[in-house]
Design a protein around this motif. Sequence first.
Motif, mmCIF file in Angstrom:
data_model
loop_
_atom_site.group_PDB
_atom_site.id
_atom_site.type_symbol
_atom_site.label_atom_id
_atom_site.label_comp_id
_atom_site.label_asym_id
_atom_site.label_seq_id
_atom_site.Cartn_x
_atom_site.Cartn_y
_atom_site.Cartn_z
ATOM 1 N N LEU A 190 5.523 -17.093 -17.545
ATOM 2 C CA LEU A 190 6.427 -17.656 -18.048
ATOM 3 C C LEU A 190 7.907 -16.842 -18.046
ATOM 4 C CD1 LEU A 190 4.766 -18.808 -21.414
ATOM 5 C CD2 LEU A 190 5.912 -20.253 -19.483
ATOM 6 N N ALA A 191 7.724 -15.493 -18.030
ATOM 7 C CA ALA A 191 8.861 -14.633 -18.045
ATOM 8 C C ALA A 191 9.368 -14.680 -16.535
ATOM 9 C CB ALA A 191 8.269 -13.068 -18.417
ATOM 10 N N LEU A 192 8.359 -14.600 -15.722
ATOM 11 C CA LEU A 192 8.979 -14.885 -14.136
ATOM 12 C C LEU A 192 9.532 -16.037 -13.999
ATOM 13 C CD1 LEU A 192 5.570 -13.330 -12.065
ATOM 14 C CD2 LEU A 192 7.933 -12.168 -12.433
ATOM 15 N N ASN A 193 9.258 -17.037 -14.476
ATOM 16 C CA ASN A 193 9.996 -18.358 -14.370
ATOM 17 C C ASN A 193 11.353 -18.177 -14.942
ATOM 18 O OD1 ASN A 193 7.652 -19.310 -13.470
ATOM 19 N ND2 ASN A 193 7.237 -20.578 -15.366
ATOM 20 N N VAL A 194 11.578 -17.446 -15.851
ATOM 21 C CA VAL A 194 12.919 -17.379 -16.656
ATOM 22 C C VAL A 194 13.772 -16.592 -15.610
ATOM 23 C CG1 VAL A 194 14.103 -16.397 -18.410
ATOM 24 C CG2 VAL A 194 12.081 -17.846 -18.899
ATOM 25 N N GLN A 195 13.247 -15.290 -15.089
ATOM 26 C CA GLN A 195 13.944 -14.604 -14.356
ATOM 27 C C GLN A 195 14.365 -15.084 -12.854
ATOM 28 O OE1 GLN A 195 11.708 -10.856 -13.847
ATOM 29 N NE2 GLN A 195 13.610 -9.995 -12.681
ATOM 30 N N GLY A 196 13.356 -16.066 -12.493
ATOM 31 C CA GLY A 196 13.621 -16.632 -11.042
ATOM 32 C C GLY A 196 12.957 -16.054 -10.067
ATOM 33 N N HIS A 197 11.881 -16.465 -9.326
ATOM 34 C CA HIS A 197 11.078 -15.729 -8.367
ATOM 35 C C HIS A 197 11.096 -16.765 -7.208
ATOM 36 C CE1 HIS A 197 7.571 -18.044 -9.121
ATOM 37 N NE2 HIS A 197 7.941 -18.189 -10.544
ATOM 38 N N GLN A 198 10.399 -15.961 -6.030
ATOM 39 C CA GLN A 198 9.951 -16.821 -4.879
ATOM 40 C C GLN A 198 8.555 -17.032 -4.670
ATOM 41 O OE1 GLN A 198 11.683 -18.785 -2.764
ATOM 42 N NE2 GLN A 198 13.600 -18.669 -4.153
ATOM 43 N N GLY A 241 1.567 -15.531 5.255
ATOM 44 C CA GLY A 241 2.264 -14.927 4.270
ATOM 45 C C GLY A 241 2.108 -13.374 3.877
ATOM 46 N N ILE A 242 2.398 -13.006 3.055
ATOM 47 C CA ILE A 242 2.325 -11.688 2.169
ATOM 48 C C ILE A 242 1.683 -11.724 0.811
ATOM 49 C CG2 ILE A 242 4.045 -10.696 3.463
ATOM 50 C CD1 ILE A 242 5.642 -10.803 0.820
ATOM 51 N N ARG A 243 0.979 -10.713 0.302
ATOM 52 C CA ARG A 243 0.630 -10.662 -1.079
ATOM 53 C C ARG A 243 1.183 -9.404 -1.632
ATOM 54 N NH1 ARG A 243 -3.898 -8.705 -4.265
ATOM 55 N NH2 ARG A 243 -5.331 -8.094 -2.469
ATOM 56 N N LEU A 244 1.691 -9.586 -2.768
ATOM 57 C CA LEU A 244 2.545 -8.453 -3.602
ATOM 58 C C LEU A 244 1.502 -8.097 -4.791
ATOM 59 C CD1 LEU A 244 5.964 -10.208 -3.755
ATOM 60 C CD2 LEU A 244 5.469 -8.222 -2.207
ATOM 61 N N LEU A 288 7.735 -7.978 -9.435
ATOM 62 C CA LEU A 288 7.204 -9.228 -8.406
ATOM 63 C C LEU A 288 8.136 -10.284 -8.167
ATOM 64 C CD1 LEU A 288 3.687 -9.850 -10.150
ATOM 65 C CD2 LEU A 288 4.450 -8.672 -7.910
ATOM 66 N N ALA A 289 9.346 -10.330 -9.232
ATOM 67 C CA ALA A 289 10.335 -11.173 -9.205
ATOM 68 C C ALA A 289 11.255 -10.956 -7.886
ATOM 69 C CB ALA A 289 11.147 -11.734 -10.429
ATOM 70 N N TYR A 290 11.803 -9.711 -8.164
ATOM 71 C CA TYR A 290 12.780 -9.165 -7.337
ATOM 72 C C TYR A 290 12.125 -9.001 -5.891
ATOM 73 C CZ TYR A 290 15.268 -5.463 -4.907
ATOM 74 O OH TYR A 290 16.149 -4.804 -4.011
ATOM 75 N N LEU A 291 11.010 -8.618 -5.739
ATOM 76 C CA LEU A 291 10.400 -8.326 -4.456
ATOM 77 C C LEU A 291 10.096 -9.761 -3.579
ATOM 78 C CD1 LEU A 291 7.727 -5.535 -5.178
ATOM 79 C CD2 LEU A 291 9.921 -5.455 -3.927
ATOM 80 N N SER A 292 9.757 -10.934 -4.655
ATOM 81 C CA SER A 292 9.505 -12.069 -3.995
ATOM 82 C C SER A 292 11.003 -12.656 -3.346
ATOM 83 C CB SER A 292 8.738 -13.160 -4.700
ATOM 84 O OG SER A 292 9.594 -13.243 -5.949
ATOM 85 N N ARG A 293 11.999 -12.295 -4.039
ATOM 86 C CA ARG A 293 13.331 -12.993 -3.729
ATOM 87 C C ARG A 293 13.684 -12.269 -2.364
ATOM 88 N NH1 ARG A 293 14.838 -12.852 -9.414
ATOM 89 N NH2 ARG A 293 15.969 -10.927 -8.811
ATOM 90 N N GLN A 294 13.519 -10.795 -2.497
ATOM 91 C CA GLN A 294 13.727 -10.075 -1.126
ATOM 92 C C GLN A 294 13.084 -10.548 -0.056
ATOM 93 O OE1 GLN A 294 16.720 -8.414 -2.621
ATOM 94 N NE2 GLN A 294 16.004 -7.081 -0.886
ATOM 95 N N THR A 324 0.699 -1.353 -0.072
ATOM 96 C CA THR A 324 -0.183 -0.185 -0.117
ATOM 97 C C THR A 324 0.934 1.166 0.117
ATOM 98 O OG1 THR A 324 -1.737 -0.965 1.243
ATOM 99 C CG2 THR A 324 -1.860 1.458 1.248
ATOM 100 N N TYR A 325 1.874 1.516 0.913
ATOM 101 C CA TYR A 325 2.714 2.335 0.936
ATOM 102 C C TYR A 325 4.191 2.202 0.058
ATOM 103 C CZ TYR A 325 -0.949 4.007 3.870
ATOM 104 O OH TYR A 325 -2.196 4.297 4.160
ATOM 105 N N ASP A 326 4.671 0.956 0.788
ATOM 106 C CA ASP A 326 6.124 0.894 0.151
ATOM 107 C C ASP A 326 6.531 -0.536 0.606
ATOM 108 O OD1 ASP A 326 9.144 2.386 -0.864
ATOM 109 O OD2 ASP A 326 9.006 0.496 -0.131
ATOM 110 N N THR A 327 6.658 -1.667 -0.492
ATOM 111 C CA THR A 327 6.765 -2.812 0.176
ATOM 112 C C THR A 327 8.042 -3.238 0.972
ATOM 113 O OG1 THR A 327 5.702 -3.653 -1.833
ATOM 114 C CG2 THR A 327 7.085 -5.387 -0.857
ATOM 115 N N MET A 328 9.268 -2.821 0.587
ATOM 116 C CA MET A 328 10.391 -3.142 1.402
ATOM 117 C C MET A 328 10.426 -2.320 2.519
ATOM 118 S SD MET A 328 11.379 -5.530 -0.388
ATOM 119 C CE MET A 328 12.858 -5.782 0.714
#
Lengths: 541, 541
Positions: free
Chosen positions: A358-366, A311-314, A319-325, A284-288
């Motif tokens: 498909l793109a998220l799979n390639v990039q790698g995510h959590q 857990g959380i929802r993004l 989404l790839a970066y934030l999920s890994r963080q 809502t304000y800033d994920t990280m």
Amino acid sequence: MSFPADDLVPTNPLADPLLADLYEFTMAYAWWRNGKAERAAVADLHFRRNPFGGEFTVFAGLAEAVRFLSGYRFSAAHIERLRTLLPAATDPRFFDWLGSCSLEQVRVRALREGRLSFPRVPLLIVEGPVAQVQLLETALLTLVNYPTLVATAAARLRLAAGPDRRLLEFGLRRAPGVDGGISASRYAYIGGFDATSDVKAADLFPALPVAGTHAHAFVQSYLNLGEADLAGFVAVDGHPFDLKEAALSYRAQLDALHTHDGELAAFLAYAAAYPMAFLALVDTYDTMKSGLPNFLAVALALCQAGYTPLGIRLDSGDLAYLSRQARAAFEEASARFSVPFDHLSIVASNDLDEATLLALNVQGHQIDTFGIGTRLVMPGEALGAVYKLMEVDGHPRIKVSGDSAKISIPGRKNAYRLYVSGGGGAPPTPVVDLMTLADEEPPEPGRPVLCRHPFDETKRVLVTPSVVEDLYDVVWDGAAQREAIRPLEQVRADVLEQLAHFRQDHLRAVNATPYKVSVSARLYDFVHELLASEVPIAEIR
Amino acid sequence: MSFPADDLVPTNPLADPLLADLYEFTMAYAWWRNGKAERAAVADLHFRRNPFGGEFTVFAGLAEAVRFLSGYRFSAAHIERLRTLLPAATDPRFFDWLGSCSLEQVRVRALREGRLSFPRVPLLIVEGPVAQVQLLETALLTLVNYPTLVATAAARLRLAAGPDRRLLEFGLRRAPGVDGGISASRYAYIGGFDATSDVKAADLFPALPVAGTHAHAFVQSYLNLGEADLAGFVAVDGHPFDLKEAALSYRAQLDALHTHDGELAAFLAYAAAYPMAFLALVDTYDTMKSGLPNFLAVALALCQAGYTPLGIRLDSGDLAYLSRQARAAFEEASARFSVPFDHLSIVASNDLDEATLLALNVQGHQIDTFGIGTRLVMPGEALGAVYKLMEVDGHPRIKVSGDSAKISIPGRKNAYRLYVSGGGGAPPTPVVDLMTLADEEPPEPGRPVLCRHPFDETKRVLVTPSVVEDLYDVVWDGAAQREAIRPLEQVRADVLEQLAHFRQDHLRAVNATPYKVSVSARLYDFVHELLASEVPIAEIR
């Protein structure tokens, strides 16, 4: 097995015999006026092209089509309304005929709901008096086109996500109307989704799991920490527990003092309401800088009280970066505070579609759960199934077209799916769908059968099947047949089983290999003799 | 004026309070659990981007939204179902609260249905206790998103076709489900279509004209000339008339002896059934070699019997070329046989869309009626309207986003459409939609008002309106307000009037000029102060 009574009523009561294009009635009248309404006819419902640029389609909508047939009768009110809508010249005795119209002489064969299906192979074959067969056209198409499209989109998303991720359908708000939303939820489940956010769909179809926690509005509605009134909150052991104090202490330990206080208050309020189902929307304000630390503070406090957060929802950002963080933060917290945060769920939403997955799979995510809405319920294209007259009084009929993909396969037909041995204990693999004339002997396991491309004479293949599946069940024979209405869970399991056992190159997201659709040698000759006799020879002068 | 009772019931009975995402209920519970369910809240329903790459949107769905509100109450069965769907931890007293939930304290303002609308300007503004305001989110979005999308698509097709062509909606069979089809018919009409093929829609909305004649199946069902049994056919003067003999004679005179006999039989049978409404689909076998000559033979025979045929429908091939050929053939027949064939109608269908209409116009055609289905009812994109909390207990709320197009305008607002004098007796032209805070004085005709772009500080314009239109009516104030439900014909007339009077560069199909959406000076400052206080400053380290 007997049906529950409500299985035989359309889910949407608006699906009555008036659900038709006007021309179905004017045609029925013209046949009736000319003494032809009772001629024996056969119509096929089929599609010409797999959607989404793919090479397979998941057939859906059958149970609802059979419910529609079960409820098909013209009430006095329907007849009165038709009197005002048809041209004034309509002979009033036609309305008596309509009023007496039942589907007793109609027979419908169909593919089982949830079966993978392919262009030109009929999904439904309707036989009966021509006027009645025709009157069913629009409704059957309406009841099949969108469900099949959504089930196919869902199956493609299931393939893109892989078998282990959870898929949630969130599309109701963007859906094409009330029952568009309801049927999207139902057919997304059939196609391989795990749950829906749609309460009405779950009300109508108790097999559907529902899911959902909170929206940005909940977070925005809390202005400051003072607004989190957690009176009466107790730990798992039943003792009063100060959730806010615990969370504030963890927030300090996380060195996250500048998170949004209103957001923390909202998380606390939500956690106090559902301590065993705490899943927080963190963007809502800033994920990280705010959402994730606030979540951790409340999740740690809940753990201290003996609960396990979910857990959380993004819902925005990379989404790839934030999920890994987020995953890294969960692992760090697990280690530092000795809490079981390794298995926290990370849900992602935000205009997701197949290409993004498909793109998220390639990039790698959590991400372990995807929430998908708009692109599933408004798929950006239509299926375009058609309903074509194939035979009248035993005479095959063909609709000619300059484009051979639009030429349908005439006559009264059967169809079979031929499997070959998988080898090494693997289940048999489907290799071709074969259409035959209805009076041909079915293919038999172990005996070679010639399968021909319906229009390309050079494409012929001799198949010795290990398994022969008759594709059609009788689903209506003057009354509903019980095979027609399969429980949602069973249809869904069938879809997932097929996705696992079809050759994966047919299912590939891009540039898939077409699955073979062929005709028997006799049907091939029959089609081409008919084309030669019915198609006028063009002339260039 | 009082409502007919059925105006206050949702058209689709499935539109009940369970038509909601699960999280609306879990949020309501969390507010209730924390004593916050009754906080005063304001939510806006708005969209962020005009669909179809255009610069305008036609608002639709309001009447149905008000019907939904009118029927909004939780039955005992709803409550029982919710008990099973919400987490087990839900306090049972919450269900008593839900059961007592009415919309008596809710107030809804809305744009009038059929008004042109623009990004960020709310379509609906909902005020009331926060939990109740939130519980309405999903249903209101569902009831507005698709109708608005279809009405906009229809208006764009009306612009592409020009004011004089007839537009028929044929989409039911490809529609997204039962009420997707029904609402597509209704909202296509609102957007400027003339009629629909959808009988169920006409049953539900008697104002909707219906249209339709016959399909290929009717033609295919006749095998030879012997099957046209025209017994009892009489000329206009009541005397028996041999329609078949007359048609065969004309076919010979037209030197068209090789047309398809079955097709001729079908045309004769249809003409005998509806001699005053003979419109033939001419492309089943070959438009130029069979369909058109067969039509002319039957149409000339009908003329001889004193009837006036209506025309033809083209459903494949090059519609521009075929329509010109058909028009030439009609004119030739007019001259040769002294029949009034100059005004025969040429209907075209076959996957038509806006781009095809524009291309046909460029190429030149003789089509006077377009039948449009799939591309209207499955528009290939979603509207994506959202419902955002704007104020809680008098505090403005904002949802921050990296993309300023996604930042909504906070607070409780009013909005006005400012018109300037058209000059030369022309009606006033709308030039800007202005949002203000709810406690600001409305702009006045003749007084300059500063209109600011909400996010670009360099874009400011001083407008002296000749007319100021308050955009909102109260449509719900504890009960339905009668302004909300306008007759379809009135909404349609309003749309067509706006399409005529808006600056045409805003309505252009491609690269249209954006219509100005602005905020008052006070609202501008308010937004930017709020952004400064709520958005965390990003840090790069």
